[in-house]
Design an enzyme around this catalytic site. Structure first.
Site, PDB file in Angstrom:
ATOM      1  N   SER A 228       0.841  -1.192   0.000  1.00  0.00           N
ATOM      2  CA  SER A 228       0.000   0.000   0.000  1.00  0.00           C
ATOM      3  C   SER A 228       0.879   1.246   0.000  1.00  0.00           C
ATOM      4  CB  SER A 228      -0.965  -0.059   1.184  1.00  0.00           C
ATOM      5  OG  SER A 228      -2.110   0.672   0.892  1.00  0.00           O
ATOM      6  N   GLU A 282      -3.864  14.199   0.823  1.00  0.00           N
ATOM      7  CA  GLU A 282      -3.919  13.164   1.862  1.00  0.00           C
ATOM      8  C   GLU A 282      -2.617  13.043   2.637  1.00  0.00           C
ATOM      9  OE1 GLU A 282      -5.359   9.242   0.729  1.00  0.00           O
ATOM     10  OE2 GLU A 282      -4.303   8.342   2.430  1.00  0.00           O
ATOM     11  N   HIS A 362      -7.082  -6.120   1.743  1.00  0.00           N
ATOM     12  CA  HIS A 362      -5.974  -5.236   1.368  1.00  0.00           C
ATOM     13  C   HIS A 362      -4.719  -5.584   2.175  1.00  0.00           C
ATOM     14  CE1 HIS A 362      -3.943  -1.691   0.021  1.00  0.00           C
ATOM     15  NE2 HIS A 362      -4.100  -0.995   1.128  1.00  0.00           N
TER      16      HIS A 362
HETATM   17  C1  MCU Z   1      -2.789   2.286  -1.594  1.00  0.00           C
HETATM   18  O1  MCU Z   1      -2.142   3.064  -0.587  1.00  0.00           O
HETATM   19  C2  MCU Z   1      -2.843   3.940   0.264  1.00  0.00           C
HETATM   20  C3  MCU Z   1      -3.727   4.874  -0.496  1.00  0.00           C
HETATM   21  O2  MCU Z   1      -2.927   5.619  -1.407  1.00  0.00           O
HETATM   22  C4  MCU Z   1      -4.423   5.824   0.459  1.00  0.00           C
HETATM   23  O3  MCU Z   1      -5.359   6.651  -0.199  1.00  0.00           O
HETATM   24  C5  MCU Z   1      -5.143   5.100   1.556  1.00  0.00           C
HETATM   25  O4  MCU Z   1      -5.495   6.048   2.528  1.00  0.00           O
HETATM   26  O5  MCU Z   1      -4.268   4.194   2.171  1.00  0.00           O
HETATM   27  C6  MCU Z   1      -3.655   3.230   1.364  1.00  0.00           C
HETATM   28  C7  MCU Z   1      -2.792   2.458   2.326  1.00  0.00           C
HETATM   29  O6  MCU Z   1      -1.643   2.773   2.519  1.00  0.00           O
HETATM   30  O7  MCU Z   1      -3.420   1.540   3.072  1.00  0.00           O
HETATM   31  C8  MCU Z   1      -2.701   0.900   4.107  1.00  0.00           C
END
Ligand code: MCU
Length: 416
Positions: A228, A282, A362
């Site tokens: 992520s 963000e 996720h």
């Molecule tokens: C996919 O990574 C991020 C995403 O870019 C964000 O918008 C969200 O808030 O969090 C994702 C993440 O890191 O989840 C653990």
């Protein structure tokens, strides 16, 4: 899935508004790249200042230099990679500092790293677990995040736990400039968190080079992973640090394996995707310099297929998810499908993997990506097992009906 319309996809040669305000300085000849195929000094064409042209909502041609010349050889490719890295740093990621002075020691599975530059110094440490017995040297995977890695690391490969938040915080806008990177370089340094983390990964490799006799880790067989937001970190580290032997980003999505232009186009048709406009609000993953371009990504002289291309022809295996549009299921599929053409040009398709599946939450690792995919990449490229399986992979469990060629209207040269 919708496709770009020809009417909105043919704009070319439009000079961006007020180009002078976007220009800081004329860049002289690109620095000599550090990849293994680096050409001799002085052979790279110089990179003109400014964003260049064309402005286009199709993905940029990685095989044409910023000044217009064509990439026709491996040496040209190394030059072009150095140029693309400079452009990405200038407009999106912020500047990656030159190598500082580093010292290291290893004791009780902790690698302690001290870094100094310009009279300031910081230190940080990483834990190394699962070091196989025997002198080795053994391969290792640097795993972003303190809570262990979410991909299964096989026996024979050590895991290095990198607390990336300690180097650059990622707690939303207010964490801009916090972390040890900024203690060293100043809180107003242009680097976003992704660049600062890549710098941290480079310092871990410096330290591994200094302590190989103690750690028994092979600094030439280092993988990097994260999921992520930390998957964005993994792909940027693989792109900016040529000593990374295997890049394994998991569900990195927008700002990682996703392309800005594809997300922008989806957003225009109402899709709930993460795009450049939202992402800079963000968090602090990117340089503040990127804020000037997020509303018009078509003017950028790159997109993330070219971020990935900084890795080519080193091996990369990209794991993505089909379940959530927010995570960039179409923008990563299209972006990496086009990124793959860079490995194709280099005759290295066995070093490119993109695999997109669903049904897992996720950042939990789906077993369908393990046996024949992740294990093949780690087996071949970290454990030196040539028979570990097929590593020429491009697949999604969904048909996105996305026309890769419509988005990449340029020829793929043979650079092999
Ligand atoms: C996919 O990574 C991020 C995403 O870019 C964000 O918008 C969200 O808030 O969090 C994702 C993440 O890191 O989840 C653990």
């Amino acid at each position: 899935a919708p496709q770009p319309t020809t009417t909105t996809r043919t704009s070319t040669s439009i000079i961006p508004p007020n180009p002078t305000t976007l220009t800081t300085s004329v860049t002289s000849a690109a620095p000599v790249p550090t990849s293994t195929s680096a050409p001799s000094p002085g052979t790279c064409p110089s990179t003109p200042s400014g964003l260049g042209s064309p402005v286009s909502n199709q993905l940029n041609d990685p095989f044409t230099f910023h000044g217009g010349g064509k990439v026709t050889s491996k040496a040209d490719w190394a030059c072009r990679q150095a140029e693309i890295s400079q452009l990405l740093q200038r407009y999106e990621l912020g500047t990656l500092p030159a190598k500082p002075s580093v010292s290291a020691s290893f004791s009780g599975n902790t690698l302690s790293i001290s870094v100094s530059e310009g009279g300031r110094s910081i230190s940080f440490s990483v834990g190394i677990s699962g070091i196989p017995s025997g002198n080795g040297p053994h391969p290792a995977i640097i795993s972003f995040g303190t809570f262990g890695t979410s991909i299964p690391v096989p026996a024979g490969v050590a895991t290095i736990s990198f607390n990336n938040d300690d180097i650059a915080a990622q707690q939303g806008g207010s964490s801009r400039g916090s972390g040890k990177f900024y203690t060293l370089y100043g809180s107003s340094h242009s680097a976003g968190a992704l660049t600062a983390w890549a710098w941290g990964v480079s310092r871990i490799i410096d330290a591994l080079e200094l302590t190989q006799a103690q750690t028994r880790i092979d600094p030439k067989r280092i993988g990097v992973t994260g999921c992520s937001r930390n998957g964005k970190g993994a792909i940027v580290a693989g792109a900016l640090e040529p000593r990374i032997a295997l890049t394994l980003p998991q569900e990195s999505g927008a700002g990682g394996a996703g392309c800005w232009r594809i997300a922008a186009w989806q957003k225009r048709s109402g899709s709930n995707v993460q795009d450049s406009v939202q992402i800079v609000q963000e968090n602090v993953w990117f340089s503040p310099n990127f804020n000037s371009y997020v509303n018009n990504v078509d003017q950028l002289p790159f997109d993330h297929h070219m971020l990935a291309g900084l890795i080519a022809p080193r091996p990369v295996y990209i794991m993505e998810n089909v379940d959530m549009e927010w995570l960039g299921k179409i923008s990563t599929y299209g972006c990496m499908g086009i990124a793959r053409k860079q490995w194709q040009a280099l005759g290295a398709l066995d070093k490119f993997g993109y695999s997109q599946v669903g049904g897992n939450s996720h950042c939990s690792f789906p077993s369908s990506q393990q046996g024949s995919e992740l294990s093949a990449f780690i087996g071949k490229y970290l454990l030196n097992n040539a028979n570990a399986g097929n590593t020429n992979i491009f697949r999604s469990s969904q048909n996105h009906n996305f026309n890769l060629d419509n988005w990449s209207p340029w020829a793929v040269p043979n650079l092999a």
